[in-house]
Design a protein around this motif. Sequence first.
Motif, PDB file in Angstrom:
ATOM      1  N   SER A 252       0.858  -1.211   0.039  1.00  0.00           N
ATOM      2  CA  SER A 252       0.144  -0.152  -0.005  1.00  0.00           C
ATOM      3  C   SER A 252       0.873   1.107  -0.082  1.00  0.00           C
ATOM      4  O   SER A 252       0.476   2.358  -0.385  1.00  0.00           O
ATOM      5  CB  SER A 252      -0.921  -0.174   1.282  1.00  0.00           C
ATOM      6  N   GLU A 253       1.873   1.266   0.688  1.00  0.00           N
ATOM      7  CA  GLU A 253       3.099   2.322   0.438  1.00  0.00           C
ATOM      8  C   GLU A 253       3.431   2.497  -0.779  1.00  0.00           C
ATOM      9  O   GLU A 253       3.672   3.513  -1.378  1.00  0.00           O
ATOM     10  CB  GLU A 253       4.229   1.899   1.554  1.00  0.00           C
ATOM     11  N   ILE A 254       3.911   1.167  -1.352  1.00  0.00           N
ATOM     12  CA  ILE A 254       4.655   1.296  -2.540  1.00  0.00           C
ATOM     13  C   ILE A 254       3.624   1.914  -3.627  1.00  0.00           C
ATOM     14  O   ILE A 254       4.196   2.615  -4.622  1.00  0.00           O
ATOM     15  CB  ILE A 254       5.224  -0.126  -2.855  1.00  0.00           C
TER      16      ILE A 254
ATOM     17  N   VAL B 268       6.967   8.999  -1.805  1.00  0.00           N
ATOM     18  CA  VAL B 268       7.890   9.263  -2.835  1.00  0.00           C
ATOM     19  C   VAL B 268       8.952   8.248  -2.478  1.00  0.00           C
ATOM     20  O   VAL B 268       9.393   7.841  -1.693  1.00  0.00           O
ATOM     21  CB  VAL B 268       8.647  10.769  -2.644  1.00  0.00           C
ATOM     22  N   LYS B 269       9.371   7.497  -4.075  1.00  0.00           N
ATOM     23  CA  LYS B 269      10.372   6.634  -3.994  1.00  0.00           C
ATOM     24  C   LYS B 269      11.287   6.953  -4.670  1.00  0.00           C
ATOM     25  O   LYS B 269      11.560   7.827  -5.552  1.00  0.00           O
ATOM     26  CB  LYS B 269       9.600   5.122  -4.865  1.00  0.00           C
ATOM     27  N   VAL B 270      12.569   6.270  -4.395  1.00  0.00           N
ATOM     28  CA  VAL B 270      13.850   6.567  -5.094  1.00  0.00           C
ATOM     29  C   VAL B 270      14.494   5.398  -5.497  1.00  0.00           C
ATOM     30  O   VAL B 270      14.589   4.174  -4.981  1.00  0.00           O
ATOM     31  CB  VAL B 270      14.597   7.319  -4.273  1.00  0.00           C
ATOM     32  N   VAL B 271      15.316   5.319  -6.723  1.00  0.00           N
ATOM     33  CA  VAL B 271      16.002   4.362  -7.095  1.00  0.00           C
ATOM     34  C   VAL B 271      17.484   4.864  -7.369  1.00  0.00           C
ATOM     35  O   VAL B 271      17.613   5.895  -7.743  1.00  0.00           O
ATOM     36  CB  VAL B 271      15.432   3.915  -8.723  1.00  0.00           C
TER      37      VAL B 271
ATOM     38  N   PRO C  56       5.317   3.585  -8.274  1.00  0.00           N
ATOM     39  CA  PRO C  56       5.977   2.525  -7.711  1.00  0.00           C
ATOM     40  C   PRO C  56       7.420   1.972  -8.406  1.00  0.00           C
ATOM     41  O   PRO C  56       7.132   1.191  -9.325  1.00  0.00           O
ATOM     42  CB  PRO C  56       4.944   1.248  -7.681  1.00  0.00           C
ATOM     43  N   ILE C  57       8.440   2.673  -8.409  1.00  0.00           N
ATOM     44  CA  ILE C  57       9.447   2.349  -8.983  1.00  0.00           C
ATOM     45  C   ILE C  57      10.674   1.683  -8.033  1.00  0.00           C
ATOM     46  O   ILE C  57      10.630   1.901  -6.784  1.00  0.00           O
ATOM     47  CB  ILE C  57      10.049   3.561  -9.670  1.00  0.00           C
ATOM     48  N   PRO C  58      11.568   0.706  -8.627  1.00  0.00           N
ATOM     49  CA  PRO C  58      11.250   0.248  -9.866  1.00  0.00           C
ATOM     50  C   PRO C  58       9.943  -0.718 -10.113  1.00  0.00           C
ATOM     51  O   PRO C  58       9.472  -1.208  -9.113  1.00  0.00           O
ATOM     52  CB  PRO C  58      12.667  -0.749  -9.875  1.00  0.00           C
ATOM     53  N   TYR C  59       9.281  -0.606 -11.129  1.00  0.00           N
ATOM     54  CA  TYR C  59       8.155  -1.324 -11.406  1.00  0.00           C
ATOM     55  C   TYR C  59       8.687  -2.757 -11.466  1.00  0.00           C
ATOM     56  O   TYR C  59       9.477  -3.260 -12.459  1.00  0.00           O
ATOM     57  CB  TYR C  59       7.543  -0.954 -12.694  1.00  0.00           C
ATOM     58  N   VAL C  60       7.924  -3.699 -11.051  1.00  0.00           N
ATOM     59  CA  VAL C  60       8.374  -5.139 -10.952  1.00  0.00           C
ATOM     60  C   VAL C  60       7.348  -6.176 -11.961  1.00  0.00           C
ATOM     61  O   VAL C  60       6.050  -6.075 -11.734  1.00  0.00           O
ATOM     62  CB  VAL C  60       8.205  -5.950  -9.624  1.00  0.00           C
TER      63      VAL C  60
END
Length: 251
Positions: free
Chosen positions: A140-142, A148-151, A165-169
């Motif tokens: 739910s967080e992803i 905010v996500k970071v790669v 949702p990165i990286p996208y699986v």
Amino acid sequence: MSIQSPEFLVVIPARLGSTRLPRKPLADIGGKPMVIWVAERAQQSLAQSVVVATDSTEIQAVCDEYRIECLLTDPDHLTGTDRIAEVAQLLKLPPDTLIVNVQGDEPLIPPALINQVAQTLADSPACAISTVAVAMTDLSEIDNPNVVKVVLNRSGEALYFSRAPIPYVRDIATTSSVTHLRHLGIYAYRADFLQAYTRLEAAPPEQAEALEQLRALWNGYRIAVHTASEAPPAGVDTAQDLERIRRLLAK
């Protein structure tokens, strides 16, 4: 790695207006305004000084009462980064000065995290910025665009920040080998970068995602990312958050 802790200062941008929680920096928590809680936590770090940067004489008066250094800045700044850049100018900071940006709505910010983001930048001379991320596994967080996500690349520098949702699986079989990182909104900058940043135009990815750190990446600046072992307590965005913090600090 640095042998001893770097010298740095903390700047806390505190704007009186807030759409979701009006007058947020002055919100009372256990008889003390929130911005003072934040400043006092920052004073427990290894920072040489802690400065509140505000657009409000009311906030300045409160800081004076608690003997917290405070500077009045332009009320028309669009971002906290712009406000901190003005502080760097007002204080005539040398170009290589390390400045940690602590958000004014983080009354439970761990002082050790402030030290760490400064250390990360000191240990990354090729980077203009450092920040922090933490691993997450909750779907739910992803999938939440407010998270905010970071790669990162193999050197621990940011490749991209996104609300997606990165990286996208793509292949569920690879899920176990993928780590999703949540970005935490604490930064350290070098003073000369801040002056350069204020002259940069907003970047297309920044405008699309509403994430100002993408302006730096778009223009070729490098961002070092420390991956923390656990997330710090959440800050205050809403009235519900404020009540949660009041209960925590009342204990």
